[in-house]
Design a protein around this motif. Structure first.
Motif, PDB file in Angstrom:
ATOM      1  N   GLN A  42       0.832  -1.364   0.175  1.00  0.00           N
ATOM      2  CA  GLN A  42       0.015  -0.006   0.026  1.00  0.00           C
ATOM      3  C   GLN A  42       0.930   1.393  -0.080  1.00  0.00           C
ATOM      4  OE1 GLN A  42      -3.138   0.133   2.795  1.00  0.00           O
ATOM      5  NE2 GLN A  42      -3.547  -2.023   2.775  1.00  0.00           N
ATOM      6  N   TYR A  43       1.949   0.996   0.061  1.00  0.00           N
ATOM      7  CA  TYR A  43       3.393   2.173   0.177  1.00  0.00           C
ATOM      8  C   TYR A  43       4.146   2.315  -0.750  1.00  0.00           C
ATOM      9  CZ  TYR A  43       0.931   2.284   4.870  1.00  0.00           C
ATOM     10  OH  TYR A  43      -0.018   2.474   5.790  1.00  0.00           O
ATOM     11  N   ARG A  44       3.531   1.874  -2.195  1.00  0.00           N
ATOM     12  CA  ARG A  44       4.353   1.804  -3.348  1.00  0.00           C
ATOM     13  C   ARG A  44       5.365   3.051  -3.622  1.00  0.00           C
ATOM     14  NH1 ARG A  44      -0.420  -0.179  -4.048  1.00  0.00           N
ATOM     15  NH2 ARG A  44      -0.887   1.664  -5.320  1.00  0.00           N
ATOM     16  N   PHE A  45       6.255   2.585  -4.221  1.00  0.00           N
ATOM     17  CA  PHE A  45       7.424   3.593  -4.733  1.00  0.00           C
ATOM     18  C   PHE A  45       7.118   3.807  -6.375  1.00  0.00           C
ATOM     19  CE2 PHE A  45       9.741   3.061  -0.951  1.00  0.00           C
ATOM     20  CZ  PHE A  45      10.686   3.922  -0.763  1.00  0.00           C
ATOM     21  N   GLY A  46       7.290   4.899  -6.732  1.00  0.00           N
ATOM     22  CA  GLY A  46       7.208   5.110  -8.234  1.00  0.00           C
ATOM     23  C   GLY A  46       8.617   4.894  -8.783  1.00  0.00           C
ATOM     24  N   ASN A  47       8.726   4.467  -9.927  1.00  0.00           N
ATOM     25  CA  ASN A  47       9.847   4.250 -10.761  1.00  0.00           C
ATOM     26  C   ASN A  47      11.042   5.498 -10.528  1.00  0.00           C
ATOM     27  OD1 ASN A  47       9.066   1.985 -11.663  1.00  0.00           O
ATOM     28  ND2 ASN A  47       8.574   2.475 -13.798  1.00  0.00           N
ATOM     29  N   GLY A  48      12.105   5.085  -9.777  1.00  0.00           N
ATOM     30  CA  GLY A  48      13.081   6.181  -9.554  1.00  0.00           C
ATOM     31  C   GLY A  48      13.045   6.786  -8.637  1.00  0.00           C
ATOM     32  N   GLU A  49      11.905   6.521  -7.756  1.00  0.00           N
ATOM     33  CA  GLU A  49      11.616   7.566  -6.618  1.00  0.00           C
ATOM     34  C   GLU A  49      12.532   7.685  -5.460  1.00  0.00           C
ATOM     35  OE1 GLU A  49       8.080   8.224  -3.312  1.00  0.00           O
ATOM     36  OE2 GLU A  49       7.737   7.141  -5.073  1.00  0.00           O
ATOM     37  N   VAL A  50      12.903   8.806  -4.952  1.00  0.00           N
ATOM     38  CA  VAL A  50      13.695   9.021  -3.898  1.00  0.00           C
ATOM     39  C   VAL A  50      12.787   9.206  -2.751  1.00  0.00           C
ATOM     40  CG1 VAL A  50      15.842  10.095  -2.542  1.00  0.00           C
ATOM     41  CG2 VAL A  50      15.611   9.293  -5.193  1.00  0.00           C
ATOM     42  N   ARG A  51      12.816   8.530  -1.400  1.00  0.00           N
ATOM     43  CA  ARG A  51      12.068   8.919  -0.410  1.00  0.00           C
ATOM     44  C   ARG A  51      12.678   8.881   0.964  1.00  0.00           C
ATOM     45  NH1 ARG A  51       6.973   5.174  -0.152  1.00  0.00           N
ATOM     46  NH2 ARG A  51       6.627   6.332  -2.213  1.00  0.00           N
ATOM     47  N   LYS A  52      12.619   9.750   1.619  1.00  0.00           N
ATOM     48  CA  LYS A  52      13.336   9.850   3.075  1.00  0.00           C
ATOM     49  C   LYS A  52      12.670   8.727   3.770  1.00  0.00           C
ATOM     50  CE  LYS A  52      14.247  12.676   7.118  1.00  0.00           C
ATOM     51  NZ  LYS A  52      14.004  14.175   7.811  1.00  0.00           N
ATOM     52  N   MET A  53      13.398   7.932   4.625  1.00  0.00           N
ATOM     53  CA  MET A  53      12.740   7.035   5.370  1.00  0.00           C
ATOM     54  C   MET A  53      12.632   7.434   7.031  1.00  0.00           C
ATOM     55  SD  MET A  53      14.321   3.231   6.110  1.00  0.00           S
ATOM     56  CE  MET A  53      15.553   3.577   7.271  1.00  0.00           C
ATOM     57  N   GLY A  54      11.560   7.451   7.380  1.00  0.00           N
ATOM     58  CA  GLY A  54      11.280   8.101   8.902  1.00  0.00           C
ATOM     59  C   GLY A  54      11.241   6.921   9.561  1.00  0.00           C
ATOM     60  N   ARG A  55      11.230   7.250  11.101  1.00  0.00           N
ATOM     61  CA  ARG A  55      11.185   6.070  12.064  1.00  0.00           C
ATOM     62  C   ARG A  55       9.973   6.097  12.784  1.00  0.00           C
ATOM     63  NH1 ARG A  55      16.217   3.223  13.500  1.00  0.00           N
ATOM     64  NH2 ARG A  55      17.321   3.306  11.313  1.00  0.00           N
ATOM     65  N   ASP A  56       8.875   6.580  12.224  1.00  0.00           N
ATOM     66  CA  ASP A  56       7.231   6.458  12.814  1.00  0.00           C
ATOM     67  C   ASP A  56       6.490   6.426  11.788  1.00  0.00           C
ATOM     68  OD1 ASP A  56       6.285   9.207  12.287  1.00  0.00           O
ATOM     69  OD2 ASP A  56       8.464   9.757  12.804  1.00  0.00           O
ATOM     70  N   VAL A  57       5.412   5.855  12.099  1.00  0.00           N
ATOM     71  CA  VAL A  57       4.294   5.497  11.460  1.00  0.00           C
ATOM     72  C   VAL A  57       3.796   6.779  10.371  1.00  0.00           C
ATOM     73  CG1 VAL A  57       1.971   4.859  11.048  1.00  0.00           C
ATOM     74  CG2 VAL A  57       3.578   3.616  12.388  1.00  0.00           C
ATOM     75  N   GLY A  58       3.969   8.132  11.277  1.00  0.00           N
ATOM     76  CA  GLY A  58       3.612   9.394  10.579  1.00  0.00           C
ATOM     77  C   GLY A  58       4.453   9.525   9.471  1.00  0.00           C
ATOM     78  N   SER A  59       5.405   9.115   9.291  1.00  0.00           N
ATOM     79  CA  SER A  59       6.566   9.300   8.242  1.00  0.00           C
ATOM     80  C   SER A  59       6.019   8.775   6.763  1.00  0.00           C
ATOM     81  CB  SER A  59       8.030   9.042   8.325  1.00  0.00           C
ATOM     82  OG  SER A  59       8.177   7.726   8.588  1.00  0.00           O
ATOM     83  N   LEU A  60       5.153   7.904   6.998  1.00  0.00           N
ATOM     84  CA  LEU A  60       4.647   7.192   5.945  1.00  0.00           C
ATOM     85  C   LEU A  60       3.756   7.939   5.015  1.00  0.00           C
ATOM     86  CD1 LEU A  60       3.993   3.500   7.219  1.00  0.00           C
ATOM     87  CD2 LEU A  60       5.996   4.127   5.926  1.00  0.00           C
ATOM     88  N   PRO A  61       3.920   7.602   3.748  1.00  0.00           N
ATOM     89  CA  PRO A  61       2.839   8.264   2.836  1.00  0.00           C
ATOM     90  C   PRO A  61       1.479   7.885   3.062  1.00  0.00           C
ATOM     91  CG  PRO A  61       3.965   6.922   1.330  1.00  0.00           C
ATOM     92  CD  PRO A  61       4.721   6.826   2.792  1.00  0.00           C
ATOM     93  N   GLU A  62       0.565   8.386   2.355  1.00  0.00           N
ATOM     94  CA  GLU A  62      -1.025   7.803   2.603  1.00  0.00           C
ATOM     95  C   GLU A  62      -0.973   6.449   1.816  1.00  0.00           C
ATOM     96  OE1 GLU A  62      -3.704   9.007   4.190  1.00  0.00           O
ATOM     97  OE2 GLU A  62      -2.201  10.458   5.082  1.00  0.00           O
ATOM     98  N   PRO A  63      -1.778   5.426   2.590  1.00  0.00           N
ATOM     99  CA  PRO A  63      -1.527   4.065   1.798  1.00  0.00           C
ATOM    100  C   PRO A  63      -2.535   4.269   0.738  1.00  0.00           C
ATOM    101  CG  PRO A  63      -2.780   4.214   3.933  1.00  0.00           C
ATOM    102  CD  PRO A  63      -2.262   5.488   3.775  1.00  0.00           C
ATOM    103  N   VAL A  64      -2.116   3.417  -0.435  1.00  0.00           N
ATOM    104  CA  VAL A  64      -3.229   3.405  -1.638  1.00  0.00           C
ATOM    105  C   VAL A  64      -3.389   1.884  -1.601  1.00  0.00           C
ATOM    106  CG1 VAL A  64      -3.227   3.818  -3.876  1.00  0.00           C
ATOM    107  CG2 VAL A  64      -2.079   5.578  -2.599  1.00  0.00           C
ATOM    108  N   PRO A  65      -4.590   1.439  -1.368  1.00  0.00           N
ATOM    109  CA  PRO A  65      -4.551  -0.162  -1.411  1.00  0.00           C
ATOM    110  C   PRO A  65      -4.704  -0.600  -2.988  1.00  0.00           C
ATOM    111  CG  PRO A  65      -6.249   0.850   0.187  1.00  0.00           C
ATOM    112  CD  PRO A  65      -5.601   1.894  -0.507  1.00  0.00           C
TER     113      PRO A  65
END
Length: 100
Positions: free
Chosen positions: A66-89
């Protein structure tokens, strides 16, 4: 609920990937205990998605898709659930439609 221990279709389970990720993150943390460093992790999408969910403490890491990356996407990794993007089932394809 998704089973993070399944190995259907001869794949490595999400639980096994999480065990490897845990070891990697502990190693990074021990090498850089003061933090503040920029470290780039590269892999294919499933492993990166599992990594971000594990590091953020998501209750069921098996929901990683539900937290997919786009091709070539760079994303900061957080250490709490609030750092995740909105889930997309994931949605099943409609009859007669093909994935792009």
């Amino acid at each position: 609920m998704f089973m993070p221990t399944h190995t259907a279709f001869d794949v490595e389970s999400v639980a096994a990937v999480s065990t490897r990720i845990r070891s990697t993150l502990l190693d990074i943390d021990s090498r850089y205990p003061e933090g503040g460093n920029h470290i780039v992790l590269t892999s294919h999408a499933d492993v990166l998605q599992i990594t971000q969910c594990y590091a953020a403490g998501l209750e069921n890491v098996g929901m990683f898709s539900q937290y997919r990356f786009g091709n070539g996407e760079v994303r900061k990794m957080g250490r709490d659930v609030g750092s995740l993007p909105e889930p997309v089932p994931l949605q099943p394809p409609k009859r007669g439609e093909f994935a792009a």
